[in-house]
Scaffold this active site. Structure first.
Site, short mmCIF file in Angstrom:
data_model
loop_
_atom_site.label_atom_id
_atom_site.label_comp_id
_atom_site.label_asym_id
_atom_site.label_seq_id
_atom_site.Cartn_x
_atom_site.Cartn_y
_atom_site.Cartn_z
N LYS A 248 0.74 -8.18 3.41
CA LYS A 248 2.03 -8.33 3.90
C LYS A 248 3.00 -9.31 2.97
O LYS A 248 4.10 -8.82 3.08
CB LYS A 248 1.82 -9.34 5.18
CG LYS A 248 2.91 -9.74 5.86
CD LYS A 248 2.60 -10.81 6.80
CE LYS A 248 2.66 -12.34 6.16
NZ LYS A 248 2.66 -13.31 7.07
N ASP A 266 3.59 -8.48 10.50
CA ASP A 266 3.25 -10.06 10.59
C ASP A 266 2.78 -9.96 12.08
O ASP A 266 2.56 -8.93 12.82
CB ASP A 266 4.29 -10.82 10.50
CG ASP A 266 5.44 -10.55 11.13
OD1 ASP A 266 5.50 -9.66 12.14
OD2 ASP A 266 6.49 -11.27 11.21
#
Length: 380
Positions: A248, A266
């Site tokens: 991420k 997320d």
């Protein structure tokens, strides 16, 4: 004399003799009887002719091999199993129709639980239809958030990677309010690598989990100095080797600091793509792969911004503002949140509610669109 002569006159018989008149009459009577008997015998011959035919017919009916073909008798009789088989589809037909049909838009009177049950899966949606719906949602969000951008303040890749690591378990606003003091004291990887951990912890305390985050940012700074000459690498396989950096964080850096497409999965992104039924996966890596397959690679970075922005402003985790959602007709989960437009407006956040955003130094496009910069840490 004549009478006696007449009576004596007779026919000549076959033996050359003569027959008397009585004998002649007797012969004539016998001839008539035989003729009538012949007439009576004629019908009996016809009846006798009919009797063999009837006998043959009866024998044919009794003979198993002489029965009519099964194909002619089949329509006349239906077995119970055949009746059940023919009637079964008619009984089961209504059931799939109820599962397939789902309302495009729920009303305010529909309670949240039933709406969630009905929209558990967009039944009957093909792969092509899913791709079209997903891309249309992205286009709609691009019109709603034309100024969408990363909501972390940064001036270079080093500041972005550090800020992204610090954003775990806290808001981007809190990170933006904290990093100015950190970068003012440690502007380069070399400076942060040589920093006193206790001093760094004190600066990072407002972000939460400050001890673990201090260890990560100092560790990644040392790795940058030792392995990459103090420069942030621009490859995924190199970024994920840094302490505290996962996929991420790596995609945030690649997409926003190097312009290389990536999907940022997320908590907001995960929540929304599952609500929209783009995927049922729960693992971030599998979500990334599933959603990435729905869009061209060139759309990945902006897609991440659009989805995350929508999750922070309208489609909240606990109570989404369904009544104020611009993509409500495309959302299978419509009705899980507040559907009344006036009540939904009160749930909006940031610039959609006339409030400041998360960045202290947002892009000019955001300010031109009516956005407001966030206040610094400690401001009233």
């Amino acid at each position: 004399m004549s009478a006696e002569r007449d009576s004596a006159v007779g026919e000549q018989g076959p033996d050359g003799g003569r027959k008397t008149a009585g004998a002649a009459r007797t012969a004539a009577a016998g001839t008539g009887a035989s003729a009538s008997a012949a007439k009576k015998a004629a019908p009996s011959k016809k009846a006798a002719a009919r009797k063999p035919a009837a006998a043959k017919k009866a024998a044919a009916e009794k003979t198993p091999g002489a029965t009519k073909p099964a194909a002619k008798k089949a329509p006349a009789k239906k077995t119970p199993s055949a009746k059940k088989a023919s009637s079964a589809p008619l009984k089961k037909a209504p059931a799939p129709r109820k599962q397939v049909v789902a309302p495009k838009k729920a009303t305010a009177s529909v309670p949240a639980a039933p709406a969630k049950t009905v929209a558990a899966h967009p039944q009957g949606e093909s792969r092509t239809a899913l791709v079209r719906r997903a891309r249309r949602i992205n286009r709609e969000l691009a019109e709603v958030y034309p100024y969408a951008h990363p909501e972390l303040d940064f001036e270079n890749p080093f500041q972005l990677v550090v800020a992204t690591v610090l954003s775990a378990q806290t808001t981007d606003l809190r990170v933006n309010q904290t990093t100015p003091a950190l970068f003012a004291k440690y502007p380069t990887p070399e400076d942060l690598a040589a920093a006193n951990p206790e001093e760094v912890e004190e600066i990072l305390r407002p972000t939460g989990f400050f001890r673990a985050k201090t260890k990560s940012v100092i560790g990644l700074s040392k790795a940058l100095v030792e392995q990459f000459g103090g420069e942030v690498p621009g490859r995924l396989e190199d970024l994920v080797k840094l302490p505290g950096v996962g996929r991420k964080t790596a995609f945030v850096v690649l997409g926003n600091a190097f312009g290389r497409p990536g999907i940022t999965v997320d908590t907001h992104f995960q929540r929304l793509v599952r609500r929209w039924k783009w995927t049922d996966e729960t693992d971030p890596d599998k979500i990334e792969a599933a959603v990435g397959a729905l869009f061209p690679k060139s759309d990945w970075t902006d897609l991440s911004h659009h989805v995350i922005w929508h999750g922070r402003r309208i489609c909240h985790a606990r109570k989404p503002a369904c009544g104020a959602c611009p993509i409500a007709p495309l959302c299978p989960a419509y009705g899980e949140g507040e559907t009344d437009p006036e009540k939904a407006k009160k749930l909006l956040k940031y610039e959609k509610a006339g409030q400041p955003g998360q960045r202290l130094r947002p892009p000019q496009a955001y300010l031109d669109a009516g956005g407001r910069a966030a206040p610094p840490l400690g401001a009233g």
